[in-house]
Design a protein around this motif. Structure first.
Motif, PDB file in Angstrom:
ATOM      1  N   ALA A   1      15.685  22.303 -50.518  1.00 56.53           N
ATOM      2  CA  ALA A   1      14.835  23.482 -49.502  1.00 56.53           C
ATOM      3  C   ALA A   1      15.601  24.654 -49.489  1.00 56.53           C
ATOM      4  O   ALA A   1      14.943  25.478 -50.054  1.00 56.53           O
TER       5      ALA A   1
ATOM      6  N   ARG B   1       6.429  19.673 -40.540  1.00 62.72           N
ATOM      7  CA  ARG B   1       8.483  19.491 -40.483  1.00 62.72           C
ATOM      8  C   ARG B   1       8.838  20.119 -38.771  1.00 62.72           C
ATOM      9  O   ARG B   1       7.760  21.419 -38.516  1.00 62.72           O
TER      10      ARG B   1
ATOM     11  N   ALA C   1       9.598  15.637 -53.018  1.00 59.47           N
ATOM     12  CA  ALA C   1       9.995  16.601 -52.064  1.00 59.47           C
ATOM     13  C   ALA C   1      10.073  18.219 -51.958  1.00 59.47           C
ATOM     14  O   ALA C   1       9.799  19.541 -51.381  1.00 59.47           O
TER      15      ALA C   1
ATOM     16  N   GLU D   1      15.055  16.784 -49.242  1.00 60.63           N
ATOM     17  CA  GLU D   1      13.964  17.583 -48.252  1.00 60.63           C
ATOM     18  C   GLU D   1      15.587  19.117 -48.123  1.00 60.63           C
ATOM     19  O   GLU D   1      15.140  20.181 -48.294  1.00 60.63           O
TER      20      GLU D   1
END
Length: 246
Positions: A56, A201, A22, A52
């Motif tokens: 993130a 994504r 990740a 993630e």
């Protein structure tokens, strides 16, 4: 340990591997092996998606730092002044330092996350997001090969992660994903084109996100370059899978 001190946990096995992936810390054979597991194993793909999701926001807050203008000149001078063997040794030391720093970064971010995410625990299996809706995953076989396209839907972010590492562009066709919601007379909806050999994504609009439910069918169609001319009718379907909870 006092009542005020946060509990921490050492990451091991798949949890550490998913966290490293990740954060973009894997490379070479480790990276390829992890991508293969994401395509074949929905549970592992769910762990990566969970990490993630947690990491993130923290990484978004890290500002970039540009090196000074004379940095590369000084590096070149150091290399010119040294012996070739010393350069190789230095490169090996730098690689070791990078791995040590990367490991420290994972541990630090995990510790920070434990402070600011009250219910956070290392995934194994992945815990439900804050919305109480767990990620949904689909594993889509590619022809008669052991390769898979991995799709993970994150309900709390209205986005999906698509891993098409095993798919290769042929230059004359594109491949497109389609959603067939469960129920009577469902409306087929396009989820967009596949990016061969990449992981992406993909944000979903609220209406489409509401149709991403347990048991929904995911189709992979072969289309002309640029995608299906009619976004309500897929071309020839070459593979399919089903969304299931992790």
């Amino acid at each position: 340990m006092s009542a005020q001190e946060p509990e921490t946990a050492e990451l091991t096995g798949d949890e550490r591997l998913a966290a490293d992936y990740a954060m973009g810390l894997l490379e070479g054979e480790e990276l390829l092996a992890a991508r293969g597991r994401m395509a074949r194993e929905p549970a592992f793909a769910g762990r990566v998606a969970w990490w993630e999701q947690q990491l993130a926001p923290m990484l978004d807050d890290v500002a970039g730092e540009a090196p000074s203008d004379d940095l590369w000149d000084r590096i070149a001078e150091e290399i010119d002044d040294g012996e070739a063997g010393e350069v190789v040794t230095l490169q090996r030391r730098v690689a070791v330092w990078q791995r040590v720093a990367a490991g420290s970064a994972v541990a630090a971010l995990a510790a920070v996350a434990m402070l600011f995410v009250p219910s956070m625990q290392p995934p194994g299996p992945a815990p439900a997001p804050a919305t109480d809706a767990p990620p949904l995953v689909a594993s889509i076989p590619i022809a008669d090969t052991p390769l898979r396209i991995g799709l993970t839907y994150l309900p709390d972010r209205d986005e999906m992660l698509v891993a098409a590492d095993g798919l290769t562009a042929d230059g004359v066709h594109d491949h497109e994903l389609w959603l067939v919601p469960p129920g009577d007379d469902p409306q087929v909806r396009s989820l967009g084109l596949i990016a061969p050999g990449e992981q992406r994504r993909v944000p979903l609009d609220p209406e489409l996100a509401n149709s991403m439910r347990q048991g929904a069918q995911i189709l992979l169609s072969q289309e002309p370059l640029g995608g299906a001319p009619d976004k309500s009718a897929p071309g020839p379907v070459v593979a399919e899978g089903v969304l299931v909870k992790t």
